[in-house]
Design a protein around this motif. Structure first.
Motif, PDB file in Angstrom:
ATOM      1  N   GLY A   1      -8.807  -2.787  13.335  1.00  0.00           N
ATOM      2  CA  GLY A   1      -8.441  -1.499  12.768  1.00  0.00           C
ATOM      3  C   GLY A   1      -7.853  -1.688  11.384  1.00  0.00           C
ATOM      4  N   ASN A   2      -7.964  -0.660  10.569  1.00  0.00           N
ATOM      5  CA  ASN A   2      -7.399  -0.703   9.219  1.00  0.00           C
ATOM      6  C   ASN A   2      -5.890  -0.535   9.255  1.00  0.00           C
ATOM      7  OD1 ASN A   2      -9.771  -0.909   7.486  1.00  0.00           O
ATOM      8  ND2 ASN A   2     -10.326   1.062   8.374  1.00  0.00           N
ATOM      9  N   TYR A   3      -5.231  -1.189   8.325  1.00  0.00           N
ATOM     10  CA  TYR A   3      -3.783  -1.118   8.142  1.00  0.00           C
ATOM     11  C   TYR A   3      -3.569  -1.215   6.642  1.00  0.00           C
ATOM     12  CZ  TYR A   3       1.167  -2.485   8.747  1.00  0.00           C
ATOM     13  OH  TYR A   3       2.545  -2.560   8.711  1.00  0.00           O
ATOM     14  N   TRP A   4      -3.402  -0.053   5.993  1.00  0.00           N
ATOM     15  CA  TRP A   4      -3.271  -0.025   4.542  1.00  0.00           C
ATOM     16  C   TRP A   4      -1.874   0.438   4.155  1.00  0.00           C
ATOM     17  CZ3 TRP A   4      -8.201   2.162   1.770  1.00  0.00           C
ATOM     18  CH2 TRP A   4      -9.317   1.424   2.164  1.00  0.00           C
ATOM     19  N   VAL A   5      -1.194  -0.357   3.350  1.00  0.00           N
ATOM     20  CA  VAL A   5       0.140   0.006   2.863  1.00  0.00           C
ATOM     21  C   VAL A   5      -0.057   0.949   1.681  1.00  0.00           C
ATOM     22  CG1 VAL A   5       2.336  -0.848   1.988  1.00  0.00           C
ATOM     23  CG2 VAL A   5       1.029  -2.225   3.637  1.00  0.00           C
ATOM     24  N   ILE A   6       0.353   2.219   1.878  1.00  0.00           N
ATOM     25  CA  ILE A   6       0.106   3.233   0.853  1.00  0.00           C
ATOM     26  C   ILE A   6       1.364   3.637   0.090  1.00  0.00           C
ATOM     27  CG2 ILE A   6      -1.945   4.083   2.032  1.00  0.00           C
ATOM     28  CD1 ILE A   6      -0.262   6.538   2.928  1.00  0.00           C
ATOM     29  N   ASP A   7       2.518   3.245   0.574  1.00  0.00           N
ATOM     30  CA  ASP A   7       3.780   3.528  -0.122  1.00  0.00           C
ATOM     31  C   ASP A   7       4.768   2.460   0.340  1.00  0.00           C
ATOM     32  OD1 ASP A   7       5.587   4.849  -1.795  1.00  0.00           O
ATOM     33  OD2 ASP A   7       5.619   6.704  -0.629  1.00  0.00           O
ATOM     34  N   LEU A   8       5.583   1.962  -0.579  1.00  0.00           N
ATOM     35  CA  LEU A   8       6.456   0.833  -0.242  1.00  0.00           C
ATOM     36  C   LEU A   8       7.686   0.843  -1.130  1.00  0.00           C
ATOM     37  CD1 LEU A   8       6.794  -1.870   1.353  1.00  0.00           C
ATOM     38  CD2 LEU A   8       5.473  -2.964  -0.470  1.00  0.00           C
ATOM     39  N   ASP A   9       8.822   0.725  -0.495  1.00  0.00           N
ATOM     40  CA  ASP A   9      10.089   0.628  -1.219  1.00  0.00           C
ATOM     41  C   ASP A   9      10.114  -0.677  -2.023  1.00  0.00           C
ATOM     42  OD1 ASP A   9      12.931   1.202  -1.773  1.00  0.00           O
ATOM     43  OD2 ASP A   9      13.314  -0.483  -0.419  1.00  0.00           O
ATOM     44  N   PRO A  10      10.583  -0.638  -3.279  1.00  0.00           N
ATOM     45  CA  PRO A  10      10.647  -1.871  -4.081  1.00  0.00           C
ATOM     46  C   PRO A  10      11.482  -2.972  -3.423  1.00  0.00           C
ATOM     47  CG  PRO A  10      11.075   0.053  -5.456  1.00  0.00           C
ATOM     48  CD  PRO A  10      11.013   0.538  -4.037  1.00  0.00           C
ATOM     49  N   ASP A  11      12.454  -2.575  -2.591  1.00  0.00           N
ATOM     50  CA  ASP A  11      13.292  -3.549  -1.890  1.00  0.00           C
ATOM     51  C   ASP A  11      12.811  -3.832  -0.463  1.00  0.00           C
ATOM     52  OD1 ASP A  11      15.044  -3.873  -4.084  1.00  0.00           O
ATOM     53  OD2 ASP A  11      16.138  -2.057  -3.505  1.00  0.00           O
ATOM     54  N   TYR A  12      11.623  -3.323  -0.110  1.00  0.00           N
ATOM     55  CA  TYR A  12      11.025  -3.540   1.200  1.00  0.00           C
ATOM     56  C   TYR A  12      11.916  -3.048   2.345  1.00  0.00           C
ATOM     57  CZ  TYR A  12       7.216  -6.070  -1.001  1.00  0.00           C
ATOM     58  OH  TYR A  12       6.113  -6.394  -1.759  1.00  0.00           O
ATOM     59  N   GLN A  13      12.583  -1.904   2.118  1.00  0.00           N
ATOM     60  CA  GLN A  13      13.403  -1.306   3.158  1.00  0.00           C
ATOM     61  C   GLN A  13      12.649  -0.245   3.951  1.00  0.00           C
ATOM     62  OE1 GLN A  13      16.501  -2.609   4.044  1.00  0.00           O
ATOM     63  NE2 GLN A  13      15.494  -4.107   2.713  1.00  0.00           N
ATOM     64  N   TRP A  14      11.539   0.247   3.413  1.00  0.00           N
ATOM     65  CA  TRP A  14      10.666   1.174   4.128  1.00  0.00           C
ATOM     66  C   TRP A  14       9.232   0.991   3.628  1.00  0.00           C
ATOM     67  CZ3 TRP A  14       8.110   4.186   0.754  1.00  0.00           C
ATOM     68  CH2 TRP A  14       8.742   4.523  -0.449  1.00  0.00           C
ATOM     69  N   ALA A  15       8.291   1.419   4.455  1.00  0.00           N
ATOM     70  CA  ALA A  15       6.869   1.330   4.111  1.00  0.00           C
ATOM     71  C   ALA A  15       6.135   2.488   4.780  1.00  0.00           C
ATOM     72  CB  ALA A  15       6.281   0.004   4.584  1.00  0.00           C
ATOM     73  N   VAL A  16       5.012   2.875   4.184  1.00  0.00           N
ATOM     74  CA  VAL A  16       4.136   3.879   4.777  1.00  0.00           C
ATOM     75  C   VAL A  16       2.760   3.237   4.916  1.00  0.00           C
ATOM     76  CG1 VAL A  16       3.157   6.191   4.584  1.00  0.00           C
ATOM     77  CG2 VAL A  16       5.461   5.734   3.679  1.00  0.00           C
ATOM     78  N   VAL A  17       2.215   3.318   6.125  1.00  0.00           N
ATOM     79  CA  VAL A  17       0.943   2.689   6.434  1.00  0.00           C
ATOM     80  C   VAL A  17      -0.039   3.760   6.901  1.00  0.00           C
ATOM     81  CG1 VAL A  17      -0.219   1.031   7.949  1.00  0.00           C
ATOM     82  CG2 VAL A  17       2.088   0.553   7.084  1.00  0.00           C
ATOM     83  N   GLY A  18      -1.244   3.706   6.351  1.00  0.00           N
ATOM     84  CA  GLY A  18      -2.265   4.664   6.740  1.00  0.00           C
ATOM     85  C   GLY A  18      -3.600   3.992   6.950  1.00  0.00           C
ATOM     86  N   VAL A  19      -4.597   4.818   7.232  1.00  0.00           N
ATOM     87  CA  VAL A  19      -5.969   4.352   7.403  1.00  0.00           C
ATOM     88  C   VAL A  19      -6.867   5.236   6.546  1.00  0.00           C
ATOM     89  CG1 VAL A  19      -5.524   3.461   9.727  1.00  0.00           C
ATOM     90  CG2 VAL A  19      -6.399   5.781   9.445  1.00  0.00           C
ATOM     91  N   PRO A  20      -7.996   4.707   6.063  1.00  0.00           N
ATOM     92  CA  PRO A  20      -8.854   5.473   5.159  1.00  0.00           C
ATOM     93  C   PRO A  20      -9.293   6.835   5.694  1.00  0.00           C
ATOM     94  CG  PRO A  20      -9.527   3.188   5.171  1.00  0.00           C
ATOM     95  CD  PRO A  20      -8.488   3.342   6.248  1.00  0.00           C
ATOM     96  N   SER A  21      -9.458   6.970   7.009  1.00  0.00           N
ATOM     97  CA  SER A  21      -9.882   8.241   7.590  1.00  0.00           C
ATOM     98  C   SER A  21      -8.749   9.278   7.622  1.00  0.00           C
ATOM     99  CB  SER A  21     -10.379   8.024   9.016  1.00  0.00           C
ATOM    100  OG  SER A  21      -9.292   7.665   9.860  1.00  0.00           O
ATOM    101  N   ARG A  22      -7.519   8.834   7.387  1.00  0.00           N
ATOM    102  CA  ARG A  22      -6.315   9.684   7.477  1.00  0.00           C
ATOM    103  C   ARG A  22      -6.035  10.126   8.913  1.00  0.00           C
ATOM    104  NH1 ARG A  22      -8.730   9.405   2.356  1.00  0.00           N
ATOM    105  NH2 ARG A  22      -7.291   9.976   0.729  1.00  0.00           N
ATOM    106  N   LYS A  23      -6.632   9.482   9.865  1.00  0.00           N
ATOM    107  CA  LYS A  23      -6.418   9.835  11.271  1.00  0.00           C
ATOM    108  C   LYS A  23      -5.049   9.368  11.764  1.00  0.00           C
ATOM    109  CE  LYS A  23      -8.714   9.583  15.749  1.00  0.00           C
ATOM    110  NZ  LYS A  23      -9.917   9.131  16.456  1.00  0.00           N
TER     111      LYS A  23
END
Length: 186
Positions: free
Chosen positions: A123-145
């Motif tokens: 499965g896809n695992y794409w990091v689409i937003d990330l805190d510069p200090d790596y305290q939070w992250a947002v992960v999505g997939v190309p289909s947006r599902k």
């Protein structure tokens, strides 16, 4: 396949395979969307470790999960070990865990990974937003599902959470579909 895998193991393996297959499928809506954009780069060494799920578009295999976490470690072969855990039905419920492996598909950016909990399905695992200090992250997939908002702590500052939500529409996600994940107190 059942001839080789018996009982609960067979059922679990089939469920994991189906879950991963669903990550690869489009949402069913074939309207044109801009390609999903990732962050410019992910420092994998900094990304490793434990993350708490703050909110998600839950996948069917996450039904009934609370206190969800993901832990990433570097494997000797260069891939990333993945251990997902959650408590079933309540924070006092039994622990459910899944172990998998991920591989980077866009070196040297490292923002796009393929994750497998049951070979040969990925499965896809794409990091689409990330805190510069790596305290939070947002992960999505190309289909947006699917979508996951992750944090190094079991809770997230409300202002930070709102800022993340404000950026999600720019990625083609509907923030109103997010479901908050109950976590134990900090």
């Amino acid at each position: 396949m059942k001839r080789y895998l018996k009982g609960k193991k067979a059922g679990r393996s089939i469920m994991v395979a189906a879950a991963l297959w669903s990550l690869a499928l489009p949402t069913g809506s074939f309207t044109a969307q801009a390609p999903l954009q990732t962050v410019d780069a992910v420092d994998l060494e900094r990304y490793l470790g434990k993350w708490y799920e703050i909110a998600s578009y839950p996948a069917w295999f996450q039904r009934g999960c609370t206190g969800t976490t993901a832990e990433y470690s570097l494997l000797p072969d260069g891939r990333i070990g993945v251990v997902n855990r959650c408590f079933k039905k309540s924070l006092d419920g039994p622990v459910k865990s899944s172990t998998g492996k991920a591989r980077v598909i866009d070196p040297p950016r490292n923002a796009k990974l393929k994750v497998s909990f049951f070979w040969p399905f990925e499965g896809n695992y794409w990091v689409i937003d990330l805190d510069p200090d790596y305290q939070w992250a947002v992960v999505g997939v190309p289909s947006r599902k699917y979508l996951w908002i992750l944090s190094r702590a079991p809770s997230m500052d409300p202002q930070t959470y709102q800022e993340i939500l404000n950026r999600l529409t720019g990625h083609g996600y509907d923030p109103t579909r997010l479901i908050r994940t109950p976590q134990p107190p900090d």
